[in-house]
Enzyme design. Sequence first.
Site, PDB file in Angstrom:
ATOM      1  CG  ASP A 168      -0.975   5.045   4.151  1.00  0.00           C
ATOM      2  OD1 ASP A 168      -1.379   3.866   4.258  1.00  0.00           O
ATOM      3  OD2 ASP A 168      -0.818   5.605   3.048  1.00  0.00           O
ATOM      4  NE  ARG A 218      -0.768  -5.134   1.295  1.00  0.00           N
ATOM      5  CZ  ARG A 218      -0.497  -3.838   1.174  1.00  0.00           C
ATOM      6  NH1 ARG A 218       0.722  -3.449   0.864  1.00  0.00           N
ATOM      7  NH2 ARG A 218      -1.433  -2.943   1.361  1.00  0.00           N
ATOM      8  N   GLY A 251       2.476  -2.511  -2.457  1.00  0.00           N
ATOM      9  CA  GLY A 251       1.084  -2.822  -2.797  1.00  0.00           C
ATOM     10  C   GLY A 251       0.545  -1.855  -3.834  1.00  0.00           C
ATOM     11  CE  LYS A 287       4.864   4.385   0.504  1.00  0.00           C
ATOM     12  NZ  LYS A 287       4.020   3.301  -0.001  1.00  0.00           N
ATOM     13  NE  ARG A 303      -2.474   7.543  -7.450  1.00  0.00           N
ATOM     14  CZ  ARG A 303      -2.314   6.755  -6.383  1.00  0.00           C
ATOM     15  NH1 ARG A 303      -1.122   6.639  -5.805  1.00  0.00           N
ATOM     16  NH2 ARG A 303      -3.337   6.065  -5.890  1.00  0.00           N
TER      17      ARG A 303
HETATM   18  C1  S3P Z   1      -2.310   4.232  -1.587  1.00  0.00           C
HETATM   19  C2  S3P Z   1      -3.545   3.917  -1.111  1.00  0.00           C
HETATM   20  C3  S3P Z   1      -3.777   3.330   0.217  1.00  0.00           C
HETATM   21  C4  S3P Z   1      -2.560   3.505   1.111  1.00  0.00           C
HETATM   22  C5  S3P Z   1      -1.272   3.179   0.414  1.00  0.00           C
HETATM   23  C6  S3P Z   1      -1.086   4.070  -0.794  1.00  0.00           C
HETATM   24  C7  S3P Z   1      -2.211   4.788  -2.950  1.00  0.00           C
HETATM   25  O1  S3P Z   1      -4.037   1.954   0.060  1.00  0.00           O
HETATM   26  O2  S3P Z   1      -2.693   2.714   2.272  1.00  0.00           O
HETATM   27  O3  S3P Z   1      -0.172   3.368   1.292  1.00  0.00           O
HETATM   28  O4  S3P Z   1      -1.161   5.347  -3.298  1.00  0.00           O
HETATM   29  O5  S3P Z   1      -3.193   4.669  -3.677  1.00  0.00           O
HETATM   30  P1  S3P Z   1      -5.526   1.401  -0.207  1.00  0.00           P
HETATM   31  O6  S3P Z   1      -6.004   2.060  -1.417  1.00  0.00           O
HETATM   32  O7  S3P Z   1      -5.415  -0.075  -0.412  1.00  0.00           O
HETATM   33  O8  S3P Z   1      -6.275   1.751   1.040  1.00  0.00           O
END
Ligand code: S3P
Length: 433
Positions: free
Chosen positions: A319, A127, A99, A28, A33
């Site tokens: 995660d 969030r 997020g 993911k 990205r």
């Molecule tokens: C992610 C970073 C992590 C992770 C999220 C994916 C990413 O979050 O928990 O599922 O792709 O950069 P945080 O950077 O807020 O810890």
Amino acid sequence: MPAAEMHSEVSISGKRSFNGELSVPGDKSISHRALLISALSSGTSTVKGLSTGRDVMATRAVIAQLGAEVRSLGDLLAIEGGPDRLSPPNSVLDVGNSGTLIRLGAGMVAGLGGTYTFSGDESVNKRPMKRIFNPLRQMGATIDAADNGETAPFTLRSYGLHGIRYSLPVASAQVKSSILLAGLGASGTTTVIETMPTRSHSEEMLAEAGAKLEIVRLPDRKEISIQRSSLKPMDYVVPGDPSQSAFWIVAALISRDSQVTVRNIYLGELRSDFISVLVRMGADITVANTSKNSGDVTAKSSQLRSTTIAAEEIAGLIDEIPILCVAASFAEGVTTITGASELRVKESDRISVMSSALRSFGVEVEEFPDGMAVTGGSCMHSGNVFAHMDHRIAMACSVLAAAVSGTTIITGFDTVDSSYPEFLADFERLTKS
Ligand code: S3P
């Protein structure tokens, strides 16, 4: 409408075994990205093996809304991008449950310039967003946000950013990436300082796409500097998502007569640390066919023992904590997790939601502000779980439900679609004896 009618329910009968081989959706983090960087790259990029989840589909929709042309070509996605094609849309950029998209997307459009409004679902709109607002404001963006300036929905205006030197106050790859993407369009040099390492996909993928990016590794920190750059199109091949593979690996470990192989998963820095944690818990796990940063992982039924997960390990396991809690429920002794307060601001408050879910299965759990202690091997039975719009809670509890006796009801199960729409089909296939 009563809650029960609004949420999908899945019932899972227990005492199952997991056997077989499978591939999981594309990673993911890399998928988001690949799409965002392709949108910024002048020319045609392709992406193979993209995550099939709703979160990544939201990123696809957002880059199209910004002006990238996205076409499906068999199992490839072709993206025609470049800053000249992109412009602020008249409508809201809807990130759904993601997020990663809201934080990386905000940084990216801040670098492009213009006015943009972001919003997401009920979970995303709760969030914390100040973690990206603060650095983006320091770079010159103006942001009006809901809830006293703390959360989405928000409107970001940017008319020329300048570089900053910014030390991350939280260990977050999302915040780091947001600043780096903004830095791509800023004057001068933008430097992000990380004292607690987090996943490094953004810096690696931006450098591959030709960004002027420099990494300095010092004993106590990593400094990543980026300058305004033009990106070149790339052909991305996304390996399997290690965080999704963790559900099947733990399923095989805690269920009797089980053996599962997950093929071609990403095993790079800070993404596969859960394997080392499980091995120190006594797990029978082997890794084969490794090439570049990926490989096949096989797990067999194992008698696990408890472990202590310390603060400095959390960023590499962020995660996988929900599924590690499930492993801990089957391990002899008390597993302690500390320094994990970031878990409280994920898709749900994973410390509180996971603690109540485990208790519904009869697991003894002590909750701390920054973690939890899980006593393994207590008298477990079927449970009752509300997923709280958190895909990882639903999947971790499905694995636990399959290992105990009785039938567990998981409410709000459809949240799983945000990262792994094929989860239930794969679950049924692996548990068919
Ligand atoms: C992610 C970073 C992590 C992770 C999220 C994916 C990413 O979050 O928990 O599922 O792709 O950069 P945080 O950077 O807020 O810890």
